[in-house]
Design a protein around this motif. Structure first.
Motif, short mmCIF file in Angstrom:
data_model
loop_
_atom_site.label_atom_id
_atom_site.label_comp_id
_atom_site.label_asym_id
_atom_site.label_seq_id
_atom_site.Cartn_x
_atom_site.Cartn_y
_atom_site.Cartn_z
N GLN A 135 0.61 -1.11 -0.06
CA GLN A 135 -0.03 0.18 0.35
C GLN A 135 1.05 0.90 0.13
O GLN A 135 0.70 2.22 0.17
N LYS A 136 2.15 1.22 -0.03
CA LYS A 136 2.95 2.90 0.11
C LYS A 136 2.55 3.56 1.49
O LYS A 136 2.11 4.90 0.81
N PRO A 137 2.35 2.65 2.69
CA PRO A 137 2.17 3.98 3.91
C PRO A 137 3.20 4.69 4.01
O PRO A 137 4.61 5.34 3.53
N GLN A 138 2.69 6.30 4.12
CA GLN A 138 3.86 7.73 4.49
C GLN A 138 4.50 7.11 5.57
O GLN A 138 3.05 7.55 7.05
N SER A 139 4.60 7.19 6.33
CA SER A 139 5.39 7.99 7.59
C SER A 139 5.72 9.22 8.15
O SER A 139 5.34 10.08 7.40
N LEU A 140 5.36 9.19 9.47
CA LEU A 140 4.69 10.56 10.39
C LEU A 140 5.44 10.31 11.01
O LEU A 140 4.81 9.75 12.20
N ALA A 141 5.69 12.25 11.56
CA ALA A 141 5.54 12.32 13.46
C ALA A 141 5.20 12.07 14.02
O ALA A 141 3.73 12.31 13.72
N ALA A 142 5.59 12.27 15.46
CA ALA A 142 4.95 12.36 16.65
C ALA A 142 3.82 13.65 16.26
O ALA A 142 4.56 14.34 16.10
N GLY A 143 2.72 14.06 16.04
CA GLY A 143 1.75 15.51 16.38
C GLY A 143 2.43 15.78 15.22
O GLY A 143 1.59 16.41 14.62
N GLU A 144 2.17 14.75 14.09
CA GLU A 144 2.19 15.62 12.56
C GLU A 144 1.31 15.42 11.98
O GLU A 144 0.73 13.43 12.11
#
Length: 239
Positions: A135-144
Motif C-alpha cells: 500500500q506504500k504507506p507514508q510515515s508521520l512523526a509524533a504530532g504530525e
C-alpha cells in the motif's frame, strides 16, 4: 450556497505509519484517532467516515506519563457474575502492548457502528515490521498530520449554473372577485324560500287530516239513531 456533504467519490483512502517508540500513549492515540476519523481533511463530516488507514508500529515501546503505569487500571468483564478482572497497565503493556494501544485509540472513536467501521482501518504491531508494504504507506512523526492535496481529479464537482429569476406574480383582476361573491350569495337567497314551502305543505296536510276526522265523526252520529228506531219497531210487532 448549499451545504457541502461528502460523497463516496470524494473520499480517498491513504495509508500512514506512526512510530510509537518513546511516544506517550494518550498523545499517540489522539493523533491516530483524528486520522482515522478524517479530521485533518476539510471535507470532514461527523456522520461519515472520511478518514485514512493507520499503521502503528513498536507498540511495546509506548510509555505513560505521570507514573500512570502503576495507577491506571484496565477493566474487563466476562458477562457472568463475578467476572470482573483488573489489570495494571504496566502488566498489560508487558504482556499485550498491541492490545493496550488499540484499546486507547478505540476509546477515542465514536461508540457506534460508525466508530467500528473507523476502527477497522487500524493496524497495531508490537514490533517494527508490518505487512502493508504494497500500500506504500507514508510515515508521520509524533504530532504530525498529513497535508491536504485536494480532491481526486475524477471526483471534483462541476460548477453549478446560477438559477433563473422567477417571474413576478400577476395581480388578480376585480371582475373575477365580484363574480365569485355573487355566486357565493346565490344559495343563501334560495334557502329560506325552500323552508317556507315545506311549512305550507305540512299545514295543508294537517288541515286535510282534521277535516277527514270531522266527516267520519258526523257519519257515525247520523247512523246510530236509525239503528235504535228499527230495534224498537221490531219489538212492537212481536207483542
Amino acid at each position: 450556497m448549499k451545504t457541502y456533504s461528502p460523497k463516496p467519490r470524494d473520499i480517498e483512502r491513504r495509508w500512514y505509519v506512526l512510530d510509537a517508540s518513546g511516544a506517550i500513549l494518550g498523545r499517540l492515540a489522539t493523533q491516530a484517532a483524528s486520522i482515522l476519523r478524517g479530521k485533518h481533511k476539510p471535507i470532514f463530516a461527523p456522520h461519515a467516515d472520511t478518514g485514512d488507514h493507520v499503521i502503528v508500529i513498536n507498540a511495546k515501546e509506548v510509555t505513560l506519563s505521570g507514573g500512570k503505569e502503576n495507577k491506571k487500571i484496565a477493566y474487563h468483564h466476562s458477562g457472568y457474575p463475578g467476572g470482573l478482572t483488573e489489570t495494571v497497565y504496566s502488566r498489560l503493556l508487558a504482556k499485550k502492548p498491541a492490545f493496550a494501544v488499540e484499546k486507547a485509540i478505540k476509546g477515542m472513536l465514536p461508540h457506534n457502528r460508525l466508530g467500528r467501521q473507523m476502527a477497522s482501518k487500524l493496524r497495531v504491531y508490537a514490533g517494527a515490521d508490518h505487512r502493508h508494504e504494497a500500500q506504500k504507506p507514508q510515515s508521520l512523526a509524533a504530532g504530525e498530520f498529513p497535508t491536504w492535496n485536494g480532491l481526486p481529479e475524477g471526483s471534483r464537482p462541476e460548477p453549478v449554473a446560477a438559477p433563473k429569476p422567477r417571474p413576478a406574480p400577476k395581480a388578480p383582476t376585480t371582475k373575477r372577485s365580484t363574480a365569485k361573491r355573487t355566486t357565493a350569495k346565490a344559495p343563501t337567497a334560495t334557502s329560506p324560500a325552500k323552508k317556507t314551502t315545506a311549512k305550507r305543505s305540512t299545514a295543508k296536510t294537517t288541515a286535510k287530516r282534521s277535516t277527514a276526522k270531522t266527516a267520519t265523526a258526523k257519519t257515525t252520529t247520523a247512523k246510530s239513531p236509525a239503528k235504535k228506531t228499527t230495534a224498537k219497531r221490531s219489538r212492537k210487532k212481536e207483542t
